[in-house]
Design a protein around this motif. Structure first.
Motif, mmCIF file in Angstrom:
data_model
loop_
_atom_site.group_PDB
_atom_site.id
_atom_site.type_symbol
_atom_site.label_atom_id
_atom_site.label_comp_id
_atom_site.label_asym_id
_atom_site.label_seq_id
_atom_site.Cartn_x
_atom_site.Cartn_y
_atom_site.Cartn_z
ATOM 1 N N ALA A 135 0.850 -1.193 0.000
ATOM 2 C CA ALA A 135 0.000 0.000 0.000
ATOM 3 C C ALA A 135 0.884 1.241 0.000
ATOM 4 O O ALA A 135 1.965 1.243 0.598
ATOM 5 N N PRO A 136 0.455 2.310 -0.670
ATOM 6 C CA PRO A 136 1.230 3.558 -0.644
ATOM 7 C C PRO A 136 1.410 4.046 0.789
ATOM 8 O O PRO A 136 0.522 3.891 1.635
ATOM 9 N N VAL A 137 2.562 4.631 1.059
ATOM 10 C CA VAL A 137 2.857 5.127 2.401
ATOM 11 C C VAL A 137 2.398 6.576 2.507
ATOM 12 O O VAL A 137 2.796 7.412 1.695
ATOM 13 N N PRO A 138 1.563 6.920 3.488
ATOM 14 C CA PRO A 138 1.128 8.314 3.640
ATOM 15 C C PRO A 138 2.320 9.258 3.797
ATOM 16 O O PRO A 138 3.351 8.883 4.372
ATOM 17 N N ALA A 139 2.169 10.483 3.302
ATOM 18 C CA ALA A 139 3.269 11.447 3.340
ATOM 19 C C ALA A 139 3.757 11.697 4.761
ATOM 20 O O ALA A 139 4.961 11.853 4.999
ATOM 21 N N ALA A 140 2.831 11.734 5.718
ATOM 22 C CA ALA A 140 3.235 11.990 7.110
ATOM 23 C C ALA A 140 4.160 10.904 7.631
ATOM 24 O O ALA A 140 5.057 11.173 8.436
ATOM 25 N N LEU A 141 3.953 9.657 7.170
ATOM 26 C CA LEU A 141 4.851 8.569 7.563
ATOM 27 C C LEU A 141 6.162 8.637 6.807
ATOM 28 O O LEU A 141 7.238 8.458 7.383
ATOM 29 N N ALA A 142 6.086 8.895 5.502
ATOM 30 C CA ALA A 142 7.300 8.948 4.691
ATOM 31 C C ALA A 142 8.242 10.044 5.172
ATOM 32 O O ALA A 142 9.467 9.889 5.137
ATOM 33 N N ASP A 143 7.680 11.157 5.647
ATOM 34 C CA ASP A 143 8.486 12.299 6.090
ATOM 35 C C ASP A 143 8.752 12.281 7.587
ATOM 36 O O ASP A 143 9.301 13.247 8.137
ATOM 37 N N ILE A 145 10.789 10.924 9.750
ATOM 38 C CA ILE A 145 12.115 11.062 10.359
ATOM 39 C C ILE A 145 12.670 12.464 10.134
ATOM 40 O O ILE A 145 13.158 13.111 11.065
ATOM 41 N N SER A 146 12.606 12.945 8.895
ATOM 42 C CA SER A 146 13.166 14.264 8.603
ATOM 43 C C SER A 146 12.338 15.383 9.218
ATOM 44 O O SER A 146 12.872 16.416 9.629
ATOM 45 N N ALA A 147 11.019 15.204 9.304
ATOM 46 C CA ALA A 147 10.159 16.252 9.861
ATOM 47 C C ALA A 147 10.253 16.319 11.385
ATOM 48 O O ALA A 147 10.008 17.365 11.981
ATOM 49 N N ARG A 148 10.562 15.195 12.026
ATOM 50 C CA ARG A 148 10.713 15.111 13.482
ATOM 51 C C ARG A 148 9.491 15.641 14.222
ATOM 52 O O ARG A 148 9.601 16.393 15.187
ATOM 53 N N ARG A 149 8.316 15.236 13.771
ATOM 54 C CA ARG A 149 7.075 15.582 14.453
ATOM 55 C C ARG A 149 6.523 14.348 15.161
ATOM 56 O O ARG A 149 6.624 13.233 14.645
ATOM 57 N N GLU A 168 7.029 8.893 18.824
ATOM 58 C CA GLU A 168 8.141 9.753 18.409
ATOM 59 C C GLU A 168 8.974 8.984 17.384
ATOM 60 O O GLU A 168 9.635 8.007 17.727
ATOM 61 N N PRO A 169 8.920 9.358 16.111
ATOM 62 C CA PRO A 169 9.629 8.596 15.072
ATOM 63 C C PRO A 169 11.139 8.565 15.308
ATOM 64 O O PRO A 169 11.748 9.576 15.626
ATOM 65 N N LEU A 170 11.723 7.377 15.137
ATOM 66 C CA LEU A 170 13.161 7.192 15.340
ATOM 67 C C LEU A 170 13.870 6.670 14.098
ATOM 68 O O LEU A 170 15.070 6.854 13.951
ATOM 69 N N GLY A 171 13.155 5.986 13.212
ATOM 70 C CA GLY A 171 13.805 5.418 12.040
ATOM 71 C C GLY A 171 12.878 4.453 11.332
ATOM 72 O O GLY A 171 11.709 4.292 11.698
ATOM 73 N N PHE A 172 13.415 3.810 10.305
ATOM 74 C CA PHE A 172 12.680 2.788 9.561
ATOM 75 C C PHE A 172 13.465 1.485 9.596
ATOM 76 O O PHE A 172 14.698 1.479 9.627
ATOM 77 N N VAL A 173 12.743 0.386 9.569
ATOM 78 C CA VAL A 173 13.349 -0.934 9.483
ATOM 79 C C VAL A 173 12.708 -1.654 8.296
ATOM 80 O O VAL A 173 11.479 -1.745 8.213
#
Length: 233
Positions: A135-143, A145-149, A168-173
């Motif tokens: 499934a496509p990844v929503p922009a809020a999820l894709a961004d 780490i860089s957005a740090r929200r 609190e986003p930390l990274g992707f696995v």
């Protein structure tokens, strides 16, 4: 190698070792030309404004001021197609949008004849079948780490239980079967890995996420050992 390619290659060789010098003899051996040819090439580069100078002494040679130059953004048709093939595997990952943008930038930076050749080469590349589409990844999820929200997720776990959590986003696995958002879960007061295809809804809040350090041993995912992505070998 023609002279134009050699001039670019000399600049990149000097940039790679800057501020250390490369001798004319070393460069002559590297590019399989005479020392006199290298000296003429260096003179031509200096005339065009490339900040190359000669360092005297037994260990001297030619030096480049890398702070005053930018690397050329030149891609061959083969390189552009190779990148396009590699980017094809990003569908359904948090990096699909960035990959598409990167490919457009690569094509825009190419000479017109090279871009045409890249399109012609790509038309001769055929793929049998396709990887499973996620499934496509929503922009809020894709961004994330860089957005740090701080994100508010509605998440369904593997048992089918749905919860709403602030994380609190930390990274992707990335694993062989799924992509996960690695985050500090405020509901569980600890690090959790959330499968992206189980995120039912995501909202980016206005709260800035604090910086946290994550060690590979802190992360538990269903399969395998973690390794950290590096951009250079």
């Amino acid at each position: 190698m023609n002279r134009t390619d050699r001039l670019y290659a000399i600049v990149e060789e000097l940039r790679a070792v800057a501020p250390r010098p490369r001798s004319a003899s070393w460069l002559a051996d590297r590019f399989e030309v005479s020392r006199r040819t290298i000296e003429r090439d260096i003179g031509a580069l200096q005339q065009t404004g490339v900040p190359v100078w000669a360092e005297p002494g037994r260990t001297g040679g030619y030096c480049l001021d890398r702070a005053r130059t930018l690397p050329p953004v030149n891609f061959s048709p083969d390189e552009a197609v190779a990148v396009a093939v590699a980017l094809g595997g990003l569908a359904g990952t948090p990096f699909a949008g960035g990959g598409a943008t990167a490919l457009r930038k690569i094509l825009a930076a190419m000479r017109d004849d090279d871009e045409t050749a890249a399109h012609e080469l790509a038309a001769r590349v055929h793929l049998l079948g396709a990887p499973p589409q996620a499934a496509p990844v929503p922009a809020a999820l894709a961004d994330a780490i860089s957005a740090r929200r701080v994100l508010r997720l509605r998440y369904t776990d593997r048992a089918g239980t749905a919860t709403t959590r602030d994380v609190e986003p930390l990274g992707f696995v990335g694993s062989s079967t799924a992509w996960y958002l690695l985050a500090w879960c405020r509901l569980r007061d600890g690090i959790r890995a959330f499968r992206l295809d189980r995120v039912d809804r995501v909202t980016a809040t206005s709260e800035r996420a604090p910086r946290r350090t994550v060690r590979p041993e802190d992360v538990q995912v269903p399969e395998g050992d973690l390794r950290t992505l590096t951009l250079l070998d």
